[in-house]
Design an enzyme around this catalytic site. Structure first.
Site, PDB file in Angstrom:
ATOM      1  N   ASP A  17       5.214  13.768  13.172  1.00 30.34           N
ATOM      2  CA  ASP A  17       5.310  13.663  11.711  1.00 30.34           C
ATOM      3  C   ASP A  17       3.932  13.817  11.072  1.00 30.34           C
ATOM      4  OD1 ASP A  17       6.718  13.440   9.366  1.00 30.34           O
ATOM      5  OD2 ASP A  17       6.645  11.260   9.302  1.00 30.34           O
ATOM      6  N   VAL A  36       3.921  -0.954   4.238  1.00 27.18           N
ATOM      7  CA  VAL A  36       2.590  -1.358   4.691  1.00 27.18           C
ATOM      8  C   VAL A  36       1.938  -2.167   3.565  1.00 27.18           C
ATOM      9  CG1 VAL A  36       0.335  -0.595   5.517  1.00 27.18           C
ATOM     10  CG2 VAL A  36       2.389   0.711   6.116  1.00 27.18           C
ATOM     11  N   LEU A  75       0.816  -1.213   0.000  1.00 23.57           N
ATOM     12  CA  LEU A  75       0.000   0.000   0.000  1.00 23.57           C
ATOM     13  C   LEU A  75       0.849   1.261   0.000  1.00 23.57           C
ATOM     14  CD1 LEU A  75      -2.643  -1.062   2.661  1.00 23.57           C
ATOM     15  CD2 LEU A  75      -2.965  -0.940   0.179  1.00 23.57           C
TER      16      LEU A  75
END
Length: 805
Positions: free
Chosen positions: A621, A510, A502
C-alpha cells in the site's frame, strides 16, 4: 462487438493493405459528396466507409469496415432499415442544402439523415467513428452514438436514463440481411450492472453476471486476461451508464478474425435453462440439478426438459413461526454453494460494500424474504428476494452463494448454534472467570520479556503460519522495545481525544500522545472494532520492530489490554506527505530539493526492504499518504498493515484478496492478485509522478484531452516536454536534469510488463546518476483512461520510445 448467431466478437484494429475499391477520399464536404465507387478512408488507413451489397444480395447499403481484415466484416451500417435497390445508381452520402449529412438514392431522395444543420464536413477517424463537424470543428453527430451490431474499441455501449437514449447493439436478421434481427445486446439498469442478450428486446437469452469494477463475475475467462481492457462507467448524477473496452494489440495484417470469447459456449449459458432453484453444470449429465434442500417442481416435467425448476422441500422456520421475532428463531441457516455465476435479480446493499463482520449474512437472516446472499470481492453484499434463477456452476473460479435453508436441511453442514440453557450459561461464566484470573496473573509477571511473547502470547491472538517467520522470531530478541502500560497511553492521548487524532493509518486511527518525560509519540489503535486488527497487529509488530532504516518509521513498543491492541511509533511532526503535496497553501513548502530528497529517501527505504533487510518485505500500500515527514522533512515509509514478507528465493506470490489503493496497484496485482517486488516498483513510479506534479493520480488535460497521470507524463515525455510535468508552484526553480531523470524512472517503473520494470537497485543507481536506464515502453494508460473518458482513442505506439534528454 458483433452479435451474430448469439456470438459476441471483440474487434481488433489492423494495419494497412491496399484498398480493393475505388478512389479514396478523406473527408466529405458540401462540394464533395461520397459517391458510389468512392471510399472514405480514415487518416491512418485503418477503416473504410462505402457502399456494399452483402453476399451479392439485391440490396445496397452504406457501411463501414476494417481496411485490412479478410473476409470483410461490416461493423456499422447506416441504412439497415432502408436498403437501396442494387440497381440504384447515383447514390451518395452528402451534406445537403440544409446542412445535414444525408444518404440519398438514385432519385436524390433522402434515405437517412442526421437531422442536424450547419454541418461543414464529415470524416472517418482511425477508431472507426464517422463524425460530422460544424464550421468551428465541433462534433455535431457521430456513428459511435448510433451503433449497429458491433462494439469497436473506445466506443460506448449503454444508456442515458435522463434522455432515454440507448446505445445498444442489435444483430443482423441474417448473414445477407443487415436489418435489425432478434437479438439485442445491452446493459441492465440494476446496480451493479449486468450485460444481457435479449430476444425481441425483452426476453433474456444470456447474461454476464454483475460487474465488480474490473470484470463481469459470470464470465470467468475475463479474470484470466493478463491485461483487462474493459471499463464500466456509472455517472449517477447524469444518469448515464456505459461499457467500453480498448485493445492495443495489433495482430498480423490481413488475417481472419480472432475469436476471444463467445456468449453461448455450452447449454448452461442459455438464460434460466434449468428453472428456479436449480444449478446448471455443463460437465454433468444431466446438466440440471436442484439445489440441496429443493426437489423438482414436477417429476414428470423434470425428467423430460428440467426447465420447470425446483421448489423448497422443507419450509423455512421463519415462515412457520410467524409470531416470533426472526432474530430469536435461529432455526434457519445457510448452505454454501461454490464456483457459481450468481443468480439473476440481485439487490445490492451499498451500506455493506465492505463486509468485515458478517453483516451481509445477518442482514439476510433477519428478513424472512431473503433467500440467499453473497459477499463478492470488489462489490460487497448482494442479496436475493426473488426465485434464484440462471445459476451456473463453473469448473473453477466463480463466486460463493449462501442459500437459506431450514435447519433440518443443513445436515452436517449446519451452523453451530448458541446453547441457551442455564447450565451452559453458568459454565460460560465460570470459564470467563478463570480466563480473567489467568490474565491478572500474567499481568503481574515480569514485563521485560521478549516483545513477541508479551504481545502475542498474552492475548493468545495468533499462530505463526510460516516456518521462516517462526525461525526468525526465535533468533531475535525484542526486549529493547518497551511494553507500555495501557493507562499511561490513555493519559498520553487524553483518552484518545479527537483533538489528538493525527489521521487514519490504513484501517485504524492514529493519535498523538505526550509521555510524562515530554516525549511525543504516535499511537495506532487496533481496537476490537477493527476488522483487520489481529493480522495487521502481528504484521506491523513483527516487521517494523526489526526493520531499522532511516527512511522507515520506527516502532518504539506496543501495548495490549483485553481487546485493545496499540502500536507505539516515533512521532512525525510534519505528518504525511499528502498534507503538503495536495494543500494549495502548503505545496510551495515542498521545493524541488525537498521533493527530490523525498523520492531518493523512499527509494532507499524500498531498497532496504527488498534487498538489505534480514527479511524481504513487499509493501502493498505504498502511496503519498503513507510517506511520513520528520522535523527536517525527511521521508519515512509507514503503514505496514498490508505488507507481506517473502523468502529470499521467492519472486511472485498470489492472493485471492487484493488489498491496497486504487491507482497505485499494478495491473498484474489489481487484476490477477499476483504481487511481487515489481508491484511495489509500479506504486513507486506513480508516487514519483505525483511528487513531481503536485497532483493526485486522477485527471490531467493535454491537447484538450482528459488523461490519467501516466498518460499525461508519457505524452509530455514523448513530445520532449517532460519538464512541463513539474508542479507550477515551483516556477522555474528546479533542476531540469533531475526532473528528466525522475520522469524517466517513473515511466520505467509503471510499464505494464513487470519484467520490464527496474529493480530498486536499478532505481537507486539511476537516481545517483551511476546508471542510465533503458527507454521505457508505453504503459497501458489507455485502459486507465477509459475510466475517465473511454471514448478517447489512441493510435498504436507500442514501438514508440521516449527520449527525455
Amino acid at each position: 462487438m458483433q452479435l451474430g448467431s448469439v456470438t459476441l466478437f471483440f474487434l481488433f484494429i489492423f494495419s494497412l493493405l491496399p484498398s480493393q475499391y475505388g478512389a479514396e477520399v478523406y473527408n466529405i464536404t458540401p462540394s464533395h459528396p461520397l459517391s458510389e465507387g468512392e471510399i472514405l478512408v480514415s487518416p491512418g488507413l485503418i477503416f473504410e466507409l462505402g457502399f456494399f451489397s452483402p453476399n451479392s444480395s439485391a440490396n445496397k447499403y452504406l457501411g463501414l469496415w476494417h481496411k485490412s481484415i479478410f473476409p470483410r466484416k461490416y461493423v456499422w451500417v447506416a441504412n439497415r432499415d432502408n436498403p437501396l435497390a442494387d440497381t440504384d445508381t447515383l447514390v451518395s452520402l452528402r451534406i445537403g442544402s440544409n446542412g445535414s449529412l444525408e444518404l440519398v438514392d438514385g432519385k436524390q431522395s433522402s434515405v437517412r439523415s442526421t437531422n442536424i444543420s450547419n454541418c461543414s464536413s464529415a470524416v472517418l477517424l482511425d477508431n472507426g467513428n464517422l463524425i460530422v463537424k460544424d464550421i468551428m470543428g465541433a462534433v455535431m453527430w457521430e456513428s459511435f452514438n448510433n451503433p449497429s451490431d458491433s462494439l469497436l474499441p473506445s466506443m460506448l455501449m449503454g444508456y442515458n436514463s435522463g434522455s432515454g437514449k440507448r446505445n445498444f447493439l442489435i444483430s443482423w436478421k441474417s448473414e445477407n440481411d443487415p436489418s435489425p434481427g432478434l437479438f439485442l445486446f445491452g446493459l441492465s439498469a440494476e446496480l451493479p450492472a449486468q450485460i444481457f442478450i435479449w430476444i425481441n428486446g425483452s426476453t433474456p437469452h444470456w447474461r454476464s453476471g454483475p460487474w465488480d469494477k474490473s470484470k463481469f463475475i459470470g464470465i470467468p475467462t475475463m479474470k484470466s486476461l493478463s491485461l483487462n481492457p474493459f471499463a464500466l462507467i456509472d455517472n449517477v448524477m447524469q444518469g448515464t451508464r456505459y461499457f467500453s473496452y480498448i485493445f492495443d494489440k495489433i495482430p498480423e495484417s490481413g488475417k481472419n478474425w480472432n475469436l476471444l470469447w463467445k456468449s453461448s459456449e455450452n447449454p448452461c449459458d442459455n438464460y434460466g435453462v434449468c428453472g428456479p432453484f436449480a444449478v446448471c453444470k455443463a460437465s454433468d449429465s444431466p446438466i440440471c440439478n436442484c439445489l440441496k434442500g429443493f426437489i423438482p417442481k414436477s417429476n414428470e416435467e423434470w425428467s423430460k426438459r428440467r426447465t420447470g425448476g425446483c421448489v423448497r422441500q422443507t419450509n423455512l422456520s421463519c415462515e412457520t413461526h410467524t409470531n416470533e421475532s426472526v432474530s430469536l428463531k435461529g432455526k434457519d441457516g445457510f448452505l454454501k454453494v461454490e464456483r457459481l455465476k450468481v443468480p439473476d435479480f440481485h439487490e445490492y446493499l451499498a451500506s455493506l460494500a465492505t463486509d468485515r463482520f458478517g453483516d451481509c449474512k445477518m442482514k439476510c437472516l433477519s428478513n424472512c424474504s431473503c433467500l440467499a446472499y453473497a459477499d463478492v470481492n470488489n462489490i460487497g453484499c448482494l442479496v436475493w428476494y426473488k426465485d434464484l434463477v440462471d445459476i451456473q456452476q463453473f469448473p473453477s473460479l466463480g463466486e460463493d452463494l449462501y442459500v437459506r435453508l431450514a435447519d433440518s436441511e443443513l445436515g452436517e453442514g449446519k451452523p453451530i448454534k448458541l446453547i441457551a440453557s442455564l447450565t451452559a450459561v453458568g459454565f460460560m461464566i465460570i470459564l470467563v472467570a478463570i480466563v480473567l484470573s489467568l490474565r491478572r496473573w500474567l499481568a503481574n509477571q515480569k514485563r521485560h520479556v521478549k516483545l513477541t511473547a508479551q504481545c502475542l502470547e498474552s492475548t493468545n491472538m495468533i499462530k505463526i503460519h510460516r516456518d521462516g517467520l517462526r525461525e526468525y522470531i526465535g533468533k531475535h530478541d525484542f526486549s529493547e522495545l518497551k511494553i507500555y502500560d495501557f493507562d499511561s497511553i490513555i493519559i498520553a492521548t487524553d483518552s484518545f481525544s479527537i483533538t489528538n487524532k493525527l489521521g487514519q493509518g490504513g484501517f485504524d486511527p492514529v493519535y498523538k500522545g505526550m509521555l510524562p518525560e515530554g516525549k511525543e509519540i504516535a499511537v495506532k489503535r487496533l481496537s476490537s472494532s477493527s476488522g483487520q486488527g489481529v493480522e495487521e497487529f502481528k504484521n506491523e509488530m513483527l516487521l517494523i520492530s526489526n526493520l531499522q532504516h532511516k527512511n522507515l518509521v520506527r516502532m518504539m513498543g506496543c501495548c495490549v489490554k483485553e481487546d485493545e491492541k496499540l502500536l507505539i511509533y516515533e512521532f512525525m511532526p510534519n505528518k504525511s506527505l499528502d498534507t503538503f503535496l495536495y494543500d494549495p497553501t502548503k505545496r510551495a513548502v515542498l521545493d524541488w530539493a525537498t521533493r527530490f530528497n523525498t523520492i531518493q529517501g523512499v527509494a532507499r527505504g524500498l531498497l532496504y526492504l527488498h534487498h538489505d533487510s534480514y527479511v524481504k518485505v513487499i509493501h502493498r500500500d505504498l502511496k503519498v499518504s503513507n510517506i511520513l515527514l520528520d522535523e527536517k522533512m525527511n521521508p519515512k515509509i509507514s503503514d505496514f498493515e498490508l505488507a507481506h514478507m517473502v523468502r529470499e528465493t521467492q519472486s511472485l506470490e498470489n492472493t485471492q484478496k487484493v488489498v491496497g489503493t486504487r491507482g497505485y496497484m499494478s495491473l498484474e496485482y489489481a487484476m490477477g492478485g499476483i504481487f511481487s517486488k515489481k508491484s511495489v516498483v509500479f506504486s513507486f513510479g506513480v508516487l514519483v509522478m505525483e511528487i513531481i506534479s503536485g497532483k493526485k493520480n486522477t485527471i490531467f488535460c493535454l491537447y484538450d484531452q482528459r488523461l490519467g497521470i501516466l498518460a499525461y507524463a508519457w505524452n509530455l515525455g514523448n513530445d520532449g516536454r517532460a519538464v512541463e510535468l513539474v508542479d507550477e508552484v515551483l516556477g522555474d526553480i528546479y533542476s531540469s536534469s533531475e526532473v528528466l531523470t525522475c520522469v524517466h524512472i517513473g515511466l520505467l517503473c509503471v510499464q505494464d510488463n513487470a519484467a520490464d520494470r527496474p529493480t530498486m537497485v536499478d532505481v537507486a543507481l539511476m537516481l545517483s546518476s551511476e546508471k542510465d536506464g533503458p527507454n521505457p515502453k508505453r504503459p497501458v494508460f489507455t485502459i486507465e483512461n477509459s475510466v475517465y473518458h473511454p471514448g478517447l482513442y489512441y493510435k498504436n505506439t507500442n514501438s514508440s520510445k521516449v527520449k527525455l534528454a
